[in-house]
Design a protein around this motif. Sequence first.
Motif, PDB file in Angstrom:
ATOM      1  N   ALA A  22       0.823  -1.212   0.000  1.00 35.81           N
ATOM      2  CA  ALA A  22       0.000   0.000   0.000  1.00 35.81           C
ATOM      3  C   ALA A  22       0.850   1.252   0.000  1.00 35.81           C
ATOM      4  N   TYR A  23       2.053   1.191   0.616  1.00 34.16           N
ATOM      5  CA  TYR A  23       2.936   2.344   0.616  1.00 34.16           C
ATOM      6  C   TYR A  23       3.312   2.721  -0.813  1.00 34.16           C
ATOM      7  N   GLU A 102      13.735  -1.991  11.883  1.00 34.92           N
ATOM      8  CA  GLU A 102      13.628  -2.261  10.448  1.00 34.92           C
ATOM      9  C   GLU A 102      12.362  -1.630   9.879  1.00 34.92           C
ATOM     10  N   PHE A 103      11.240  -1.751  10.591  1.00 35.22           N
ATOM     11  CA  PHE A 103       9.983  -1.148  10.137  1.00 35.22           C
ATOM     12  C   PHE A 103      10.120   0.363  10.030  1.00 35.22           C
ATOM     13  N   LEU A 104      10.738   0.997  11.017  1.00 34.66           N
ATOM     14  CA  LEU A 104      10.891   2.448  10.999  1.00 34.66           C
ATOM     15  C   LEU A 104      11.772   2.894   9.833  1.00 34.66           C
ATOM     16  N   ILE A 105      12.849   2.160   9.564  1.00 37.49           N
ATOM     17  CA  ILE A 105      13.753   2.541   8.472  1.00 37.49           C
ATOM     18  C   ILE A 105      13.064   2.363   7.128  1.00 37.49           C
ATOM     19  N   ARG A 106      12.339   1.277   6.944  1.00 37.92           N
ATOM     20  CA  ARG A 106      11.605   1.079   5.687  1.00 37.92           C
ATOM     21  C   ARG A 106      10.560   2.172   5.496  1.00 37.92           C
ATOM     22  N   SER A 107       9.857   2.525   6.556  1.00 38.86           N
ATOM     23  CA  SER A 107       8.857   3.586   6.454  1.00 38.86           C
ATOM     24  C   SER A 107       9.514   4.898   6.053  1.00 38.86           C
ATOM     25  N   ALA A 133       1.772   3.042  10.831  1.00 43.73           N
ATOM     26  CA  ALA A 133       2.004   3.137   9.391  1.00 43.73           C
ATOM     27  C   ALA A 133       2.003   4.613   8.991  1.00 43.73           C
ATOM     28  N   PRO A 134       2.981   5.077   8.220  1.00 48.52           N
ATOM     29  CA  PRO A 134       3.041   6.504   7.863  1.00 48.52           C
ATOM     30  C   PRO A 134       1.797   7.015   7.154  1.00 48.52           C
ATOM     31  N   THR A 135       1.109   6.146   6.413  1.00 46.61           N
ATOM     32  CA  THR A 135      -0.083   6.582   5.690  1.00 46.61           C
ATOM     33  C   THR A 135      -1.275   6.812   6.613  1.00 46.61           C
ATOM     34  N   MET A 136      -1.143   6.443   7.877  1.00 48.14           N
ATOM     35  CA  MET A 136      -2.247   6.577   8.821  1.00 48.14           C
ATOM     36  C   MET A 136      -1.980   7.651   9.863  1.00 48.14           C
ATOM     37  N   THR A 152      -3.823   6.475  13.523  1.00 45.67           N
ATOM     38  CA  THR A 152      -4.617   5.262  13.683  1.00 45.67           C
ATOM     39  C   THR A 152      -3.675   4.075  13.724  1.00 45.67           C
ATOM     40  N   ASP A 153      -3.731   3.283  14.787  1.00 46.19           N
ATOM     41  CA  ASP A 153      -2.814   2.157  14.904  1.00 46.19           C
ATOM     42  C   ASP A 153      -3.343   0.960  14.123  1.00 46.19           C
ATOM     43  N   PHE A 154      -2.635  -0.163  14.219  1.00 44.78           N
ATOM     44  CA  PHE A 154      -2.974  -1.327  13.404  1.00 44.78           C
ATOM     45  C   PHE A 154      -4.222  -2.048  13.903  1.00 44.78           C
ATOM     46  N   SER A 155      -4.680  -1.738  15.110  1.00 49.61           N
ATOM     47  CA  SER A 155      -5.913  -2.328  15.619  1.00 49.61           C
ATOM     48  C   SER A 155      -7.130  -1.463  15.329  1.00 49.61           C
ATOM     49  N   GLY A 156      -6.919  -0.270  14.757  1.00 48.21           N
ATOM     50  CA  GLY A 156      -8.012   0.622  14.424  1.00 48.21           C
ATOM     51  C   GLY A 156      -8.263   1.720  15.428  1.00 48.21           C
TER      52      GLY A 156
END
Length: 405
Positions: A22-23, A102-107, A133-136, A152-156
């Motif tokens: 989605a990114y 790793e997630f932060l660097i990829r974002s 997620a940066p898109t949220m 908005t976190d991954f749980s909504g």
Amino acid sequence: MNFWGRLAQFLKVEKRVATRDAYLGAFFDGRGHGGASPDAVIAALGVATACIARRAQGLASVPLCVHRNLGPSNAMRAEDHPLYDVLNTRPNDYQSAYELREFLIRSHDLLGNAYARIERDNRGQVTALHPFAPTMVAIERLADGRLRYQATDFSGKVWTLLQEEMLHVRGPSRNGIYGLSPLQIVHGAVGLAIAADEFARSYFANGSTPDGYITYPNSTSKDQPDEIRNHWMSKHGGANRFAGPAVFTNGGKFESVRINADEAQLLDSRKYSAEDIARIFDCPPTSVGIVDRSTYSNTEQEALALVRNCLAPLAARFESAFARCLLTDAGRRKYFLRHDFSELLRGDMKTRFEAYRLAREVGVYSPNDVRRLENEAPIPGGDIYHMPANWTQLGAGTMNGGVAA
């Protein structure tokens, strides 16, 4: 609006670029590449994905150490600091430190921003980091100049956080609020790679047969052009494009109107695009599999260049952001953060031990210092430092006729 509603709205907007990420859909649809096929986007991003993976995995694999400042040029690791375990062992209940970083660097590399909610205890010490997620995430500048985040976190669950409650690592920025990724800054190079991949797919999908037209020296009937076209497509278009050679009667001749792969320098342009994307991320070509000009000597030098020119600047950006967001004003005067690249900069065994020997001879290392660097247990009496016996203190005596006075 809940998480699933926001996600459905996001996917509806980005439906033209239905990539697996989605990114990437958000990035490319917003920059004029929505007409490209999803497979072309994914294929063209092969080198960019390799660069991002190399940067994220390389930087996340090294320790991020908290150091206690003891004065000018004097510091020691503060492994007893609460932040040390958060950054190197367990940042939250569901991720390892490697996974979070790793997630932060990829974002950061994909969208120019990386976010995590900061959880603190009653004493104000950081106890956990929870990524977004940066898109949220949306940012608002308040009247006093401070920032407020709507995430908005991954749980909504929707969070409203002040800047003291959010870890925000941003890339180069035009406004000081939102960062830009390397892909956004030089998106033209990625667009060229996508166009080259689209051309290659179209070229080979048509059996390497370029577009053109069929001419006849004499006039044809009204329906004959359609008959000729249908006959040509039945033999050389779609799934039947290899159904034998073309045959023209009555002096018919095929004229190509599309540039062929050799004239378009397809292979050269695709190789150049791959190298261009690697340069965007400061990744040496050999580190992402471009090895046509590699040798044993330059491969070793490019491995060092990966750390010094690619990972080190990225590390400095994350270190400064972590210090800004995770340490207090008083804490920044007493502590600082540094990535430990010693493992990545280690040479081969012969080179390392020659350096150790030199360091021991001039009194920089003791035997136990060397053993610790090699992850070996100390030995009794190994903490003694030596110096050459023929050395003397500078200016300790004056020479008179070659004899010390």
